[in-house]
Design a protein around this motif. Structure first.
Motif, PDB file in Angstrom:
ATOM      1  N   SER A  83       0.961  -1.097  -0.016  1.00  0.00           N
ATOM      2  CA  SER A  83      -0.070  -0.300  -0.048  1.00  0.00           C
ATOM      3  C   SER A  83       0.745   1.046  -0.046  1.00  0.00           C
ATOM      4  O   SER A  83       0.431   2.411  -0.782  1.00  0.00           O
ATOM      5  N   SER A  84       2.023   1.283   0.851  1.00  0.00           N
ATOM      6  CA  SER A  84       2.943   2.409   0.819  1.00  0.00           C
ATOM      7  C   SER A  84       3.566   2.618  -0.819  1.00  0.00           C
ATOM      8  O   SER A  84       3.531   3.716  -1.167  1.00  0.00           O
ATOM      9  N   ASN A  85       3.946   1.708  -1.339  1.00  0.00           N
ATOM     10  CA  ASN A  85       4.292   1.702  -2.758  1.00  0.00           C
ATOM     11  C   ASN A  85       3.304   1.995  -3.638  1.00  0.00           C
ATOM     12  O   ASN A  85       3.655   3.026  -4.445  1.00  0.00           O
ATOM     13  N   ASP A  86       2.005   1.659  -3.455  1.00  0.00           N
ATOM     14  CA  ASP A  86       0.883   2.363  -4.305  1.00  0.00           C
ATOM     15  C   ASP A  86       0.820   3.751  -4.124  1.00  0.00           C
ATOM     16  O   ASP A  86       0.749   4.243  -5.094  1.00  0.00           O
ATOM     17  N   TYR A  87       0.778   4.205  -2.986  1.00  0.00           N
ATOM     18  CA  TYR A  87       0.864   5.669  -2.427  1.00  0.00           C
ATOM     19  C   TYR A  87       1.978   6.374  -3.265  1.00  0.00           C
ATOM     20  O   TYR A  87       1.631   7.488  -3.726  1.00  0.00           O
ATOM     21  N   VAL A  88       3.230   5.787  -3.116  1.00  0.00           N
ATOM     22  CA  VAL A  88       4.338   6.608  -3.641  1.00  0.00           C
ATOM     23  C   VAL A  88       4.248   6.550  -5.311  1.00  0.00           C
ATOM     24  O   VAL A  88       4.561   7.571  -5.990  1.00  0.00           O
ATOM     25  N   GLU A  89       3.800   5.537  -5.853  1.00  0.00           N
ATOM     26  CA  GLU A  89       3.314   5.402  -7.444  1.00  0.00           C
ATOM     27  C   GLU A  89       2.406   6.636  -7.781  1.00  0.00           C
ATOM     28  O   GLU A  89       2.597   7.329  -8.644  1.00  0.00           O
ATOM     29  N   THR A  90       1.284   6.684  -6.830  1.00  0.00           N
ATOM     30  CA  THR A  90       0.284   7.665  -6.787  1.00  0.00           C
ATOM     31  C   THR A  90       1.007   8.974  -7.050  1.00  0.00           C
ATOM     32  O   THR A  90       0.776   9.971  -7.712  1.00  0.00           O
ATOM     33  N   MET A  91       1.755   9.414  -5.787  1.00  0.00           N
ATOM     34  CA  MET A  91       2.623  10.741  -5.764  1.00  0.00           C
ATOM     35  C   MET A  91       3.275  10.754  -6.988  1.00  0.00           C
ATOM     36  O   MET A  91       3.379  12.102  -7.591  1.00  0.00           O
ATOM     37  N   PHE A  92       4.044   9.894  -7.532  1.00  0.00           N
ATOM     38  CA  PHE A  92       4.772  10.064  -8.677  1.00  0.00           C
ATOM     39  C   PHE A  92       4.008  10.395  -9.861  1.00  0.00           C
ATOM     40  O   PHE A  92       4.386  11.117 -10.590  1.00  0.00           O
ATOM     41  N   LYS A  93       2.803   9.648 -10.028  1.00  0.00           N
ATOM     42  CA  LYS A  93       2.197  10.112 -11.220  1.00  0.00           C
ATOM     43  C   LYS A  93       1.629  11.619 -11.079  1.00  0.00           C
ATOM     44  O   LYS A  93       1.408  12.249 -12.047  1.00  0.00           O
ATOM     45  N   THR A  94       1.470  12.134  -9.980  1.00  0.00           N
ATOM     46  CA  THR A  94       0.644  13.228  -9.729  1.00  0.00           C
ATOM     47  C   THR A  94       1.597  14.409 -10.167  1.00  0.00           C
ATOM     48  O   THR A  94       1.520  15.443 -10.515  1.00  0.00           O
ATOM     49  N   PHE A  95       3.004  13.956  -9.786  1.00  0.00           N
ATOM     50  CA  PHE A  95       4.162  15.003 -10.043  1.00  0.00           C
ATOM     51  C   PHE A  95       4.685  14.862 -11.510  1.00  0.00           C
ATOM     52  O   PHE A  95       4.933  15.742 -12.068  1.00  0.00           O
ATOM     53  N   ASP A  96       4.503  13.748 -12.396  1.00  0.00           N
ATOM     54  CA  ASP A  96       4.407  13.600 -13.594  1.00  0.00           C
ATOM     55  C   ASP A  96       3.303  14.253 -14.639  1.00  0.00           C
ATOM     56  O   ASP A  96       2.416  13.824 -14.795  1.00  0.00           O
ATOM     57  N   ILE A  97       3.555  15.603 -14.341  1.00  0.00           N
ATOM     58  CA  ILE A  97       2.613  16.371 -15.170  1.00  0.00           C
ATOM     59  C   ILE A  97       2.085  16.141 -16.411  1.00  0.00           C
ATOM     60  O   ILE A  97       0.961  16.123 -16.862  1.00  0.00           O
ATOM     61  N   ASN A  98       2.976  15.830 -17.217  1.00  0.00           N
ATOM     62  CA  ASN A  98       2.743  15.601 -18.689  1.00  0.00           C
ATOM     63  C   ASN A  98       2.411  14.003 -18.975  1.00  0.00           C
ATOM     64  O   ASN A  98       2.270  13.764 -20.015  1.00  0.00           O
ATOM     65  N   ASP A  99       2.472  13.443 -17.810  1.00  0.00           N
ATOM     66  CA  ASP A  99       2.001  11.847 -17.861  1.00  0.00           C
ATOM     67  C   ASP A  99       2.759  11.190 -19.026  1.00  0.00           C
ATOM     68  O   ASP A  99       2.515  10.286 -19.557  1.00  0.00           O
ATOM     69  N   ASP A 100       4.124  11.278 -19.033  1.00  0.00           N
ATOM     70  CA  ASP A 100       5.121  10.566 -19.830  1.00  0.00           C
ATOM     71  C   ASP A 100       5.764   9.730 -19.033  1.00  0.00           C
ATOM     72  O   ASP A 100       6.544   8.398 -19.822  1.00  0.00           O
ATOM     73  N   GLY A 101       5.491   9.257 -17.948  1.00  0.00           N
ATOM     74  CA  GLY A 101       6.003   8.104 -17.285  1.00  0.00           C
ATOM     75  C   GLY A 101       7.451   8.385 -16.535  1.00  0.00           C
ATOM     76  O   GLY A 101       8.147   7.670 -15.689  1.00  0.00           O
ATOM     77  N   PHE A 102       8.043   9.753 -16.904  1.00  0.00           N
ATOM     78  CA  PHE A 102       9.154  10.252 -16.076  1.00  0.00           C
ATOM     79  C   PHE A 102       8.863  11.587 -15.458  1.00  0.00           C
ATOM     80  O   PHE A 102       7.900  12.334 -15.628  1.00  0.00           O
ATOM     81  N   ILE A 103       9.476  11.812 -14.608  1.00  0.00           N
ATOM     82  CA  ILE A 103       9.686  13.158 -13.814  1.00  0.00           C
ATOM     83  C   ILE A 103      10.853  14.088 -14.245  1.00  0.00           C
ATOM     84  O   ILE A 103      11.961  13.511 -14.027  1.00  0.00           O
ATOM     85  N   ASP A 104      10.656  14.922 -15.295  1.00  0.00           N
ATOM     86  CA  ASP A 104      11.869  15.746 -15.667  1.00  0.00           C
ATOM     87  C   ASP A 104      12.425  16.968 -14.582  1.00  0.00           C
ATOM     88  O   ASP A 104      11.415  16.932 -13.477  1.00  0.00           O
TER      89      ASP A 104
END
Length: 192
Positions: A50-71
């Motif tokens: 569940s913590s990993n899922d939360y971190v993944e969700t956080m990652f996705k919210t920071f990935d503004i252009n939804d390309d699978g990366f955070i620049d």
């Protein structure tokens, strides 16, 4: 480093941005942070599912252009939100984070999953359990009793109740992560 006499806010911000850029490029020479690198970057290891899922969700919210990366620009936007974001900005981000299925509403289970994950990541003893937090939020702000919170209901309910605003802000506070980055970049600067 620090607040040196005669340093303007823009110079200080430029110094911080430069340090963040150096840290980002040192940890991520490609200039694009993957989910795996994101967890490593913030020292998040051995997480429960569940913590990993939360971190993944956080990652996705920071990935503004939804390309699978955070620049780097997305990284700076995330740090700015965490460090300097206003209540409205943070509440909108929290809502997006809680709405794990993207339905436009938050149910109690989504809220509970986030609170459990944050509790596990922070590893701190908190006065209320994740279940108590989820119950408190829903009991106080689900005014129509449908078991879901729309963005408007969430924003209005949180802003209308100082106790929930404080509790939510404290339990979801991520400034310690940003502070760790800031401390690391300060110590690297001193070593050079």
């Amino acid at each position: 480093m620090g607040n040196q006499p005669g340093m303007s806010l823009q110079e200080l911000t430029a110094c911080h941005s430069h340090k963040w850029y150096r840290k980002f490029m040192t940890e991520c020479p490609s200039g694009q942070l993957t989910f795996y690198e994101f967890k490593k970057f913030f020292g998040l290891k051995n997480l429960s599912e569940s913590s990993n899922d939360y971190v993944e969700t956080m990652f996705k919210t920071f990935d503004i252009n939804d390309d699978g990366f955070i620049d780097f620009m997305e990284y700076v936007a995330a740090l700015s939100l965490v460090l300097k974001g206003g209540v409205q900005q943070k509440l909108r981000w929290y809502f997006k984070l809680f709405d794990m299925d993207g339905s436009g509403c938050i149910d109690r289970d989504e809220l509970l999953l986030i609170f459990k994950a944050v509790h596990a990541i922070n590893g701190e003893d908190q006065e209320l359990t994740p279940e108590d937090l989820a119950d408190m939020v829903f009991n106080k702000i689900d005014v129509n009793g449908d078991g879901e919170l729309s963005l408007d209901e969430f924003m209005e309910g949180i802003e209308a109740d100082e106790a929930i605003t404080l509790m939510l802000t404290q339990s979801l506070d991520l400034t310690h992560i940003a502070s760790n980055i800031h401390s690391e970049t300060d110590s690297e600067q001193q070593d050079n």
